[in-house]
Write a protein that holds these residues in place. Structure first.
Motif, PDB file in Angstrom:
ATOM      1  N   ALA A 175       1.182  -1.035   0.362  1.00  0.00           N
ATOM      2  CA  ALA A 175       0.308  -0.148   0.017  1.00  0.00           C
ATOM      3  C   ALA A 175       0.786   1.143  -0.356  1.00  0.00           C
ATOM      4  N   MET A 176       1.568   1.098   1.055  1.00  0.00           N
ATOM      5  CA  MET A 176       3.296   2.508   0.770  1.00  0.00           C
ATOM      6  C   MET A 176       3.801   2.576  -0.343  1.00  0.00           C
ATOM      7  N   ALA A 177       3.566   1.534  -1.151  1.00  0.00           N
ATOM      8  CA  ALA A 177       4.834   1.563  -2.334  1.00  0.00           C
ATOM      9  C   ALA A 177       3.884   2.049  -3.635  1.00  0.00           C
ATOM     10  N   PHE A 178       2.540   1.810  -3.960  1.00  0.00           N
ATOM     11  CA  PHE A 178       1.684   2.572  -4.989  1.00  0.00           C
ATOM     12  C   PHE A 178       1.381   3.668  -4.579  1.00  0.00           C
ATOM     13  N   VAL A 179       0.722   4.461  -2.531  1.00  0.00           N
ATOM     14  CA  VAL A 179       1.091   5.982  -2.835  1.00  0.00           C
ATOM     15  C   VAL A 179       2.291   6.334  -3.156  1.00  0.00           C
ATOM     16  N   THR A 180       3.060   6.285  -2.746  1.00  0.00           N
ATOM     17  CA  THR A 180       4.002   6.574  -3.614  1.00  0.00           C
ATOM     18  C   THR A 180       4.540   7.401  -4.598  1.00  0.00           C
ATOM     19  N   SER A 181       4.586   6.084  -5.492  1.00  0.00           N
ATOM     20  CA  SER A 181       4.252   5.736  -6.865  1.00  0.00           C
ATOM     21  C   SER A 181       3.128   6.870  -6.947  1.00  0.00           C
ATOM     22  N   VAL A 182       1.813   6.696  -7.037  1.00  0.00           N
ATOM     23  CA  VAL A 182       1.023   7.745  -7.087  1.00  0.00           C
ATOM     24  C   VAL A 182       0.902   9.407  -6.715  1.00  0.00           C
ATOM     25  N   TRP A 183       1.942   9.319  -5.849  1.00  0.00           N
ATOM     26  CA  TRP A 183       1.936  11.039  -5.464  1.00  0.00           C
ATOM     27  C   TRP A 183       3.293  11.927  -6.618  1.00  0.00           C
ATOM     28  N   GLY A 184       4.410  10.211  -7.308  1.00  0.00           N
ATOM     29  CA  GLY A 184       5.471  10.545  -7.793  1.00  0.00           C
ATOM     30  C   GLY A 184       4.391  10.865  -9.189  1.00  0.00           C
ATOM     31  N   VAL A 185       3.868  10.371  -9.436  1.00  0.00           N
ATOM     32  CA  VAL A 185       3.444  10.550 -10.814  1.00  0.00           C
ATOM     33  C   VAL A 185       2.256  11.580 -11.306  1.00  0.00           C
ATOM     34  N   GLY A 186       1.664  11.695 -10.434  1.00  0.00           N
ATOM     35  CA  GLY A 186       0.386  12.967 -10.211  1.00  0.00           C
ATOM     36  C   GLY A 186       1.179  14.165 -10.098  1.00  0.00           C
ATOM     37  N   LEU A 187       2.214  14.010  -9.499  1.00  0.00           N
ATOM     38  CA  LEU A 187       3.124  15.771  -9.099  1.00  0.00           C
ATOM     39  C   LEU A 187       3.492  15.406  -9.530  1.00  0.00           C
ATOM     40  N   SER A 188       4.668  14.770 -11.145  1.00  0.00           N
ATOM     41  CA  SER A 188       5.626  14.493 -12.174  1.00  0.00           C
ATOM     42  C   SER A 188       4.632  15.387 -13.529  1.00  0.00           C
ATOM     43  N   LEU A 189       3.112  14.984 -13.333  1.00  0.00           N
ATOM     44  CA  LEU A 189       2.423  15.005 -14.498  1.00  0.00           C
ATOM     45  C   LEU A 189       1.682  16.902 -14.203  1.00  0.00           C
ATOM     46  N   LEU A 190       1.369  16.921 -13.317  1.00  0.00           N
ATOM     47  CA  LEU A 190       1.907  18.817 -12.633  1.00  0.00           C
ATOM     48  C   LEU A 190       2.635  19.720 -13.101  1.00  0.00           C
ATOM     49  N   LEU A 191       3.851  19.059 -12.968  1.00  0.00           N
ATOM     50  CA  LEU A 191       4.701  20.045 -12.862  1.00  0.00           C
ATOM     51  C   LEU A 191       5.197  19.966 -14.245  1.00  0.00           C
ATOM     52  N   ASN A 192       4.713  19.175 -14.956  1.00  0.00           N
ATOM     53  CA  ASN A 192       5.551  19.621 -16.181  1.00  0.00           C
ATOM     54  C   ASN A 192       4.289  19.823 -17.344  1.00  0.00           C
ATOM     55  N   ILE A 193       2.899  19.639 -16.852  1.00  0.00           N
ATOM     56  CA  ILE A 193       1.550  21.187 -17.460  1.00  0.00           C
ATOM     57  C   ILE A 193       2.290  22.177 -17.125  1.00  0.00           C
ATOM     58  N   TYR A 194       2.473  22.174 -15.899  1.00  0.00           N
ATOM     59  CA  TYR A 194       3.041  24.409 -15.639  1.00  0.00           C
ATOM     60  C   TYR A 194       4.035  24.155 -15.805  1.00  0.00           C
ATOM     61  N   GLU A 195       5.172  23.884 -16.297  1.00  0.00           N
ATOM     62  CA  GLU A 195       6.144  24.108 -17.283  1.00  0.00           C
ATOM     63  C   GLU A 195       6.058  24.107 -18.084  1.00  0.00           C
ATOM     64  N   LYS A 196       5.764  23.236 -18.644  1.00  0.00           N
ATOM     65  CA  LYS A 196       4.959  23.342 -20.124  1.00  0.00           C
ATOM     66  C   LYS A 196       4.605  24.690 -20.650  1.00  0.00           C
ATOM     67  N   ASN A 197       3.660  24.737 -20.061  1.00  0.00           N
ATOM     68  CA  ASN A 197       2.432  25.594 -21.053  1.00  0.00           C
ATOM     69  C   ASN A 197       3.572  27.274 -20.397  1.00  0.00           C
ATOM     70  N   THR A 198       4.216  27.269 -19.075  1.00  0.00           N
ATOM     71  CA  THR A 198       4.585  28.377 -19.197  1.00  0.00           C
ATOM     72  C   THR A 198       5.789  28.602 -20.306  1.00  0.00           C
ATOM     73  N   GLU A 199       6.171  27.790 -20.481  1.00  0.00           N
ATOM     74  CA  GLU A 199       7.690  27.972 -21.383  1.00  0.00           C
ATOM     75  C   GLU A 199       6.742  28.483 -22.864  1.00  0.00           C
ATOM     76  N   ARG A 200       6.025  27.264 -23.301  1.00  0.00           N
ATOM     77  CA  ARG A 200       5.024  27.780 -24.382  1.00  0.00           C
ATOM     78  C   ARG A 200       4.581  29.522 -24.511  1.00  0.00           C
ATOM     79  N   ARG A 201       4.476  29.803 -23.302  1.00  0.00           N
ATOM     80  CA  ARG A 201       3.820  31.018 -23.564  1.00  0.00           C
ATOM     81  C   ARG A 201       5.205  32.699 -23.743  1.00  0.00           C
ATOM     82  N   ILE A 202       6.123  31.640 -22.546  1.00  0.00           N
ATOM     83  CA  ILE A 202       7.303  32.540 -23.327  1.00  0.00           C
ATOM     84  C   ILE A 202       7.562  32.418 -24.317  1.00  0.00           C
ATOM     85  N   ILE A 203       7.821  31.464 -24.919  1.00  0.00           N
ATOM     86  CA  ILE A 203       8.494  31.561 -26.533  1.00  0.00           C
ATOM     87  C   ILE A 203       6.823  32.318 -27.030  1.00  0.00           C
ATOM     88  N   LYS A 204       6.422  32.423 -27.125  1.00  0.00           N
ATOM     89  CA  LYS A 204       4.740  33.311 -28.056  1.00  0.00           C
ATOM     90  C   LYS A 204       5.312  34.712 -27.978  1.00  0.00           C
TER      91      LYS A 204
END
Length: 287
Positions: A175-204
């Motif tokens: 249970a602990m193992a899969f919970v850490t994976s959920v947090w890692g993948v979820g935070l990674s996805l949010l950070l990736n979306i935010y960072e790429k969206n910010t980069e796209r606006r700057i390039i624009k």
């Protein structure tokens, strides 16, 4: 329903201190990365704005007259990146004093691009790897949880209670193992979306300032210069040919005028000087 939400919250927040430690580390890394993106975004916008201020309120008609003011604005800029970039761009400009125009020999993209104006957010390899770090930490927590769960399982024991305890330990570790994976993948996805969206606006924004500079300073390709040289050479040849003909005509007119003047001068000399002398000689010879 409220109890179901609490149960789901408990699933995402394990009781084991190791699982909580991994989640806290990932949350801190996520917050740090988001703050870093915000700082780089602010700096990039500030740099782009300073470039926009240099060419603000300029038109293609007024550019030739205001080119000295534009250079002064760039030199007085407190941003060394903008100052150095504009100095290099100014070295590529060509002033046409005949047509009163300012042309560039290189595109604005050569000087003003995401790597030069927003390198912190568009070319930052460490920031780009932050989502991978979050995923890796989550996967590491997963393997540690599974390892701890399997370690607590005693298959060699014949006691039912020991087997139950081992199975419960394995389930808690999983249970602990899969919970850490959920947090890692979820935070990674949010950070990736935010960072790429910010980069796209700057390039624009960077592309927008590139288009504005290219519009104000039209490109002067080498092919056009060769065509202009050929055209000017042809016009010079025609002008020299006409000049040769005009010089010949004027010289002929001058020589003809000189002949007439010389003839009149000889006639006057004969009439005024030689005729009396001959008359006097005849008279003296008769006497």
């Amino acid at each position: 329903m409220f109890e179901g939400l609490l149960l789901n919250a408990d699933l995402l927040w394990p009781n084991a201190w190791l699982g909580r430690s991994f989640i806290i580390i990932m949350v801190l890394l996520f917050v740090f990365a988001v703050g870093w993106v915000l700082l780089l975004k602010h700096n990039s916008k500030k740099t782009i704005k300073k470039v926009e201020e240099i060419v603000a309120k300029q038109t293609t008609e007024s550019l030739y007259d205001n080119i000295a003011d534009i250079r002064d604005k760039a030199k007085l800029s407190n941003d060394n990146v903008v100052k150095n970039l504009w100095r290099e761009f100014d070295e590529s400009l060509v002033l046409d004093h005949r047509e009163k125009g300012v042309y560039n020999t290189l595109d604005a993209e050569h000087f003003f691009n995401p790597k030069t104006l927003a390198s912190g957010i568009t070319s930052n390899r460490l920031l780009a790897a932050a989502p991978s770090f979050l995923t890796a930490i989550g996967v590491l927590g997963t393997f540690l949880g599974l390892t701890m769960g399997l370690k607590g399982l005693h298959m060699e024991s014949n006691e039912i209670e020991a087997l139950k305890g081992g199975i419960a330990s394995m389930i808690n570790g999983a249970a602990m193992a899969f919970v850490t994976s959920v947090w890692g993948v979820g935070l990674s996805l949010l950070l990736n979306i935010y960072e790429k969206n910010t980069e796209r606006r700057i390039i624009k924004k960077v592309v927008k300032i590139q288009q504005k500079i290219d519009f104000l300073f039209p490109r002067l390709p080498a092919e056009k210069s060769l065509v202009d040289i050929s055209k000017n050479t042809s016009e010079s040849s025609e002008a020299l040919q006409e000049l040769h003909e005009r010089i010949g005509d004027r010289l002929q007119e001058t020589i003809s005028g000189m002949n007439k003047d010389m003839q009149e001068a000889f006639t006057n000399a004969l009439n005024n000087v030689m005729a009396p002398a001959m008359q006097s000689l005849v008279s003296n010879a008769s006497q």
